[in-house]
Design a protein around this motif. Structure first.
Motif, PDB file in Angstrom:
ATOM      1  N   GLU A  59      25.265  35.050  39.177  1.00 58.06           N
ATOM      2  CA  GLU A  59      26.556  34.364  38.981  1.00 58.06           C
ATOM      3  C   GLU A  59      27.317  34.927  37.782  1.00 58.06           C
ATOM      4  O   GLU A  59      28.538  35.104  37.841  1.00 58.06           O
ATOM      5  CB  GLU A  59      26.309  32.867  38.799  1.00 58.06           C
ATOM      6  N   ALA A  60      26.598  35.182  36.692  1.00 54.37           N
ATOM      7  CA  ALA A  60      27.261  35.688  35.485  1.00 54.37           C
ATOM      8  C   ALA A  60      27.885  37.053  35.771  1.00 54.37           C
ATOM      9  O   ALA A  60      29.010  37.350  35.346  1.00 54.37           O
ATOM     10  CB  ALA A  60      26.252  35.777  34.347  1.00 54.37           C
ATOM     11  N   LEU A  61      27.153  37.862  36.526  1.00 55.01           N
ATOM     12  CA  LEU A  61      27.647  39.203  36.876  1.00 55.01           C
ATOM     13  C   LEU A  61      28.916  39.097  37.730  1.00 55.01           C
ATOM     14  O   LEU A  61      29.882  39.832  37.524  1.00 55.01           O
ATOM     15  CB  LEU A  61      26.543  39.937  37.647  1.00 55.01           C
ATOM     16  N   ALA A  62      28.914  38.158  38.656  1.00 53.04           N
ATOM     17  CA  ALA A  62      30.081  37.972  39.520  1.00 53.04           C
ATOM     18  C   ALA A  62      31.293  37.544  38.714  1.00 53.04           C
ATOM     19  O   ALA A  62      32.411  38.015  38.946  1.00 53.04           O
ATOM     20  CB  ALA A  62      29.763  36.927  40.597  1.00 53.04           C
ATOM     21  N   ARG A  63      31.059  36.669  37.754  1.00 55.67           N
ATOM     22  CA  ARG A  63      32.180  36.221  36.905  1.00 55.67           C
ATOM     23  C   ARG A  63      32.694  37.366  36.062  1.00 55.67           C
ATOM     24  O   ARG A  63      33.889  37.562  35.927  1.00 55.67           O
ATOM     25  CB  ARG A  63      31.721  35.068  36.011  1.00 55.67           C
ATOM     26  N   ALA A  64      31.761  38.154  35.517  1.00 55.45           N
ATOM     27  CA  ALA A  64      32.163  39.267  34.654  1.00 55.45           C
ATOM     28  C   ALA A  64      33.000  40.280  35.425  1.00 55.45           C
ATOM     29  O   ALA A  64      33.913  40.898  34.876  1.00 55.45           O
ATOM     30  CB  ALA A  64      30.920  39.930  34.067  1.00 55.45           C
ATOM     31  N   LEU A  65      32.706  40.455  36.688  1.00 53.12           N
ATOM     32  CA  LEU A  65      33.446  41.438  37.499  1.00 53.12           C
ATOM     33  C   LEU A  65      34.621  40.796  38.244  1.00 53.12           C
ATOM     34  O   LEU A  65      35.236  41.425  39.096  1.00 53.12           O
ATOM     35  CB  LEU A  65      32.493  42.085  38.516  1.00 53.12           C
ATOM     36  N   ALA A  66      34.878  39.538  37.969  1.00 52.08           N
ATOM     37  CA  ALA A  66      36.006  38.793  38.560  1.00 52.08           C
ATOM     38  C   ALA A  66      35.917  38.710  40.079  1.00 52.08           C
ATOM     39  O   ALA A  66      36.927  38.601  40.775  1.00 52.08           O
ATOM     40  CB  ALA A  66      37.340  39.423  38.149  1.00 52.08           C
ATOM     41  N   LEU A  67      34.708  38.765  40.608  1.00 48.74           N
ATOM     42  CA  LEU A  67      34.555  38.700  42.068  1.00 48.74           C
ATOM     43  C   LEU A  67      34.935  37.330  42.617  1.00 48.74           C
ATOM     44  O   LEU A  67      35.361  37.209  43.764  1.00 48.74           O
ATOM     45  CB  LEU A  67      33.108  38.998  42.466  1.00 48.74           C
ATOM     46  N   ASP A  68      34.761  36.305  41.760  1.00 47.20           N
ATOM     47  CA  ASP A  68      35.112  34.966  42.221  1.00 47.20           C
ATOM     48  C   ASP A  68      36.603  34.864  42.485  1.00 47.20           C
ATOM     49  O   ASP A  68      37.039  34.167  43.397  1.00 47.20           O
ATOM     50  CB  ASP A  68      34.654  33.911  41.212  1.00 47.20           C
ATOM     51  N   LYS A  69      37.398  35.587  41.687  1.00 49.57           N
ATOM     52  CA  LYS A  69      38.849  35.521  41.867  1.00 49.57           C
ATOM     53  C   LYS A  69      39.309  36.422  43.009  1.00 49.57           C
ATOM     54  O   LYS A  69      40.221  36.090  43.760  1.00 49.57           O
ATOM     55  CB  LYS A  69      39.558  35.921  40.581  1.00 49.57           C
ATOM     56  N   MET A  70      38.663  37.565  43.127  1.00 53.15           N
ATOM     57  CA  MET A  70      39.122  38.518  44.140  1.00 53.15           C
ATOM     58  C   MET A  70      38.652  38.181  45.540  1.00 53.15           C
ATOM     59  O   MET A  70      39.396  38.292  46.501  1.00 53.15           O
ATOM     60  CB  MET A  70      38.647  39.931  43.771  1.00 53.15           C
ATOM     61  N   PHE A  71      37.391  37.798  45.656  1.00 54.68           N
ATOM     62  CA  PHE A  71      36.800  37.663  46.995  1.00 54.68           C
ATOM     63  C   PHE A  71      36.241  36.280  47.276  1.00 54.68           C
ATOM     64  O   PHE A  71      35.523  36.105  48.254  1.00 54.68           O
ATOM     65  CB  PHE A  71      35.652  38.679  47.169  1.00 54.68           C
ATOM     66  N   ARG A  72      36.512  35.316  46.433  1.00 50.43           N
ATOM     67  CA  ARG A  72      35.892  33.988  46.557  1.00 50.43           C
ATOM     68  C   ARG A  72      34.379  34.087  46.427  1.00 50.43           C
ATOM     69  O   ARG A  72      33.649  33.256  46.938  1.00 50.43           O
ATOM     70  CB  ARG A  72      36.215  33.326  47.906  1.00 50.43           C
ATOM     71  N   LEU A  73      33.898  35.147  45.789  1.00 45.54           N
ATOM     72  CA  LEU A  73      32.452  35.318  45.642  1.00 45.54           C
ATOM     73  C   LEU A  73      32.025  34.805  44.284  1.00 45.54           C
ATOM     74  O   LEU A  73      32.468  35.317  43.265  1.00 45.54           O
ATOM     75  CB  LEU A  73      32.074  36.797  45.776  1.00 45.54           C
TER      76      LEU A  73
END
Lengths: 328, 162
Positions: free
Chosen positions: A238-252
């Motif tokens: 989860e931390a890695l996904a947040r750092a790479l902004a995947l949550d904003k780009m892909f809902r990941l």
């Protein structure tokens, strides 16, 4: 595969908000407790990063096919059943119990726990079982993550009745008297570590209950086990996904890390993996008629706790039947 | 894929026919069949529809079938209306007085499924064949036991009246 969306939105394509993937992420995240504030992606490095993010999001948003429930093709599904049967019977030694608990006709919202990373054997096994039991003639849709539907080569899923998770698609499916399968835990649950494999974890997502109430349809819990033994899932990242902004780009909200065939160390699982032939067992529970059981105006939290408890108890019982990992 | 089985039963065609055409008795002797329910108003005869399912591998496979041939005491055949393509037939013939030859045939498949369809039909055939073999044995046992039960009941009533 999918998390149940929560509230009606302005629809442009595919039942999603005009801002595309980003907007959907905000909508589902807000109720799930995992989300970020909409539009916060442009902060910080500002301008350039924000534009790049917007461009990627827009490009991916355009890849999400326009929602059309009519894309489900019963003949196509019928012709694929033998292949699914081979996979399900020989490779995963699938066992599905309690299909008779699903109402014979009328709309129904089936709620499953999800396992197996981006390759989800429980969905394959259940799709075969449902289509063989009720016939491909019965309308059956599955809600999926936007990214699943925007991946090249996965357009085939739309013919199976897979549509992007959105309130609009959910409404259309249920109004057409279809059976609808949702995985509230979605990407959050499907990448949980293998040692949490016997745990139902929706991450607090309760949108499916609000939707069931809104459309006044019965909830049918579908509990599966074995999927999390198809690889060694180490972390959601989860931390890695947040750092790479995947949550904003892909809902990941996750960037999973696992040990899987043939990659070895598998980060992201974007290309999928070859699942180990773990035995998949699925149990369908009796339908829950929310207003009959919880009154005219049910408390969503109470229903959520009830559904989760039922599913967890069933999962514990299924886990106690298993003697060995993978073999079952 | 076509699978079939046959057996001789020590009973009259009428007694066998009574079993195989009664939808409420089908689950008592059909092995692997998990559902055989009347759909609609007509329970037997040409045009009767049943929802049937057979467990094969990881799935219960079947659909709605309709009786398309009903030759009293001789043949009953059905075709699938929904679900997997199938055609089934009970063939009942009297061999001698009190002996009946029963044959059960089932063809099934999925048109257009290609090589995977061919492979799955081949691999599922032993299971279906075993189900048919067991069903015929159970039919024989059920019919012959029913005959013995009736004969015993008649003897009891004869003794009671004497």
């Amino acid at each position: 595969m999918a998390e149940a969306p929560t509230a009606p939105q302005d629809h442009a394509r595919n039942g999603h908000r005009k801002e595309g993937l980003n907007g959907s992420a905000a909508a589902t995240g807000a109720e799930s407790g995992h989300g970020e504030k909409p539009g916060s992606g442009g902060a910080g490095l500002a301008g350039l990063a924000g534009k790049a993010l917007g461009a990627i999001t827009g490009a991916l948003g355009n890849r999400i096919p326009v929602a059309d429930l009519d894309e489900r093709d019963p003949d196509f599904i019928r012709e694929r059943l033998p292949g699914l049967w081979l996979l399900s019977s020989l490779y995963f030694r699938g066992e599905v119990r309690g299909l008779g608990n699903i109402p014979e006709r009328g709309p129904v919202l089936m709620v499953g726990n999800h396992s197996g990373g981006n390759v989800t054997p429980d969905t394959h096994v259940f799709t075969l079982a449902f289509c063989a039991y009720f016939g491909v003639e019965r309308r059956f849709y599955q809600l999926a993550h936007n990214l699943v539907l925007s991946m090249p080569g996965l357009g085939i899923l739309r013919k199976f009745g897979t549509v992007a998770a959105s309130p609009d698609n959910m409404r259309k499916a249920l109004e057409s008297d279809a059976a609808l399968l949702v995985y509230p835990g979605g990407d959050y649950e499907v990448h949980r570590p293998s040692w949490e494999g016997n745990r139902v974890d929706f991450g607090g997502r309760k949108g499916f209950i609000r939707q069931a109430l809104r459309h006044d349809v019965p909830l049918v819990p579908v509990v599966s086990i074995g999927g999390q033994q198809t690889a060694l899932f180490l972390s959601r990242g989860e931390a890695l996904a947040r750092a790479l902004a995947l949550d904003k780009m892909f809902r990941l909200k996750v960037l999973p890390i696992s040990l899987a065939v043939p990659w070895g160390l598998n980060v992201g699982d974007m290309l999928g993996h070859v699942p180990l032939p773990a035995k998949i067992t699925i149990e369908v529970l009796p339908p829950i008629h929310l207003r009959e059981e919880f009154g005219a105006d049910p408390d969503v939290d109470e229903v959520y706790d009830h559904v989760l408890r039922l599913m967890q108890e069933t999962l514990d019982a299924l886990a106690s039947e298993r003697r060995y990992p993978v073999i079952g | 894929m076509r699978v079939a089985g046959q057996i001789d039963i020590a009973a009259s065609p009428e007694q066998v026919w009574e079993f195989i055409t009664d939808p409420e008795r089908v689950l008592h002797f059909m092995s692997g069949i998990t559902r055989w329910e009347v759909e609609g108003q007509q329970a037997t005869g040409c045009g009767a529809r049943y929802r049937m399912l057979m467990r094969v591998g990881s799935a219960e496979v079947g659909g709605t079938v309709e009786v398309v041939e009903y030759d009293e005491l001789r043949d009953m055949a059905w075709n699938s209306v929904t679900g997997v393509d199938q055609r089934g037939r009970w063939r009942v013939r009297e061999r001698a007085a009190g002996r009946t030859h029963v044959e059960f045939r089932l063809s099934y498949g999925v048109a257009g499924a290609g090589i995977l369809g061919y492979v799955s039909e081949r691999l599922s055939a032993p299971t279906v064949q075993n189900n048919i073999r067991r069903s015929l044995q159970q039919l024989k046992r059920a019919v012959e036991h029913e005959q013995l039960r009736r004969a015993a009941a008649e003897r009891r009533s004869a003794r009671a009246s004497a």
